[in-house]
Design an enzyme around this catalytic site. Structure first.
Site, PDB file in Angstrom:
ATOM      1  N   CYS A  73     102.369  54.658  -8.273  1.00  0.00           N
ATOM      2  CA  CYS A  73     101.643  53.623  -7.532  1.00  0.00           C
ATOM      3  C   CYS A  73     102.511  53.228  -6.345  1.00  0.00           C
ATOM      4  O   CYS A  73     103.646  52.772  -6.529  1.00  0.00           O
ATOM      5  CB  CYS A  73     101.408  52.418  -8.447  1.00  0.00           C
ATOM      6  SG  CYS A  73     100.650  51.021  -7.606  1.00  0.00           S
ATOM      7  N   CYS A 185      99.834  55.579  -0.638  1.00  0.00           N
ATOM      8  CA  CYS A 185      99.184  54.989  -1.820  1.00  0.00           C
ATOM      9  C   CYS A 185      98.673  56.197  -2.594  1.00  0.00           C
ATOM     10  O   CYS A 185      98.084  57.112  -2.006  1.00  0.00           O
ATOM     11  CB  CYS A 185      98.040  54.097  -1.345  1.00  0.00           C
ATOM     12  SG  CYS A 185      96.862  53.688  -2.639  1.00  0.00           S
TER      13      CYS A 185
END
Ligand code: DGL
Length: 271
Positions: A73, A185
């Protein structure tokens, strides 16, 4: 040889871009994945909240005695990096491996970063890129809507909304002349075909999931933590909300039906 699984987590589906790469690069490793689908997105929240969520995600994964914890993440890797640094087991986020890959890949020293708002505000990619390439100019753009597109399965290369959103977010990066773009991301490598189409063939996209998986391989090797070469890696998936939506996207992305391997867990039990 170490039979314990590798624990991988994300706020939702994005970390599957790391799992996808790990299945290819580390076919002998078992993986336990947690996607915090009940609380996604992380990227628009405060650093304190992201740290709290990440600590709970890690606590859940540690209940499997994982030999390594992988924060798949970008938001946790950048805005809550202190939580990763405190993990007792070997651990990584996406920042270092992908920043290094970008710093080495650029030819004109102009690098774009697409990330969440928390990631862009952290400046973490910029700082990390400068360690390898002090002359690099870094243009970072927060692209929060792209996370929702992926979570809602609007990922087809011909999807009109996804194409329009990607074009709009990429504009300042292309206007700055970037020849390399970090998909900062982990949701974004899932949109890579659309991003590549909008950026043009000459722009090198850094797939954070792939770079992270390469780094995991290195760490397992260095620490003698690899599983046996005879073992065929298994995967288990856990989510903090209903499994259906997660499985729909995962099936496409991983090219296999994961429904039997996916279950709900109550993340609030891991405080
Ligand atoms: N995959 C997360 C990241 O890499 C998604 C962002 C979010 O939850 O907002 O940042």
């Amino acid at each position: 040889m170490d039979k314990r699984p590798v624990g991988v987590f994300d706020s939702g589906l994005g970390g599957l871009s790391t799992v996808r790469a790990m299945k290819k690069i580390l076919p002998n490793e078992d993986i336990v994945y947690f996607g915090d689908t009940g609380r996604v997105p992380y990227g628009s929240r405060s650093n304190e909240t992201i740290e709290t969520y990440a600590a709970q995600d890690i606590k859940f994964l540690r209940s499997f005695s994982c030999k390594m914890i992988v924060a798949a993440c970008g938001t946790v890797s950048t805005a809550a990096s202190s939580v990763i640094e405190r993990i007792q087991e070997p651990a990584t986020g996406i920042t270092k491996p992908s920043a290094k890959a970008a710093a080495l890949a650029t030819k004109n020293n102009i690098i774009g970063v697409m990330g969440t708002s928390a990631t862009v505000n952290s400046n973490a990619f910029e700082e990390e890129i400068r360690k390898t390439n002090p002359n690099a100019k870094v243009v970072s753009v927060a692209c929060p809507m792209l996370v929702s597109l992926v979570e809602n399965n609007w990922i087809d290369i011909n999807d009109e909304v996804a194409n329009a959103a990607v074009k709009r977010y990429l504009r300042p990066i292309l206007e700055a002349g970037a020849d390399t773009v970090i998909l900062g991301c982990t949701h974004f490598p899932i949109l890579a075909p659309i991003i590549q189409k909008a950026a043009g063939g000459y722009v090198k996209l850094i797939d954070t999931g792939y770079e992270e998986a390469l780094y995991v391989k290195e760490v397992l090797k260095e620490n003698n933590l690899e599983n046996s070469a005879e073992h065929k890696g298994n995967q288990q998936y856990f989510v903090s909300d209903k499994t259906q939506n997660f499985c729909d996207v995962a099936n496409v992305l991983l090219g296999e039906d994961i429904e039997d391997k996916c279950q709900f867990i109550d993340i609030f039990k891991f405080i």
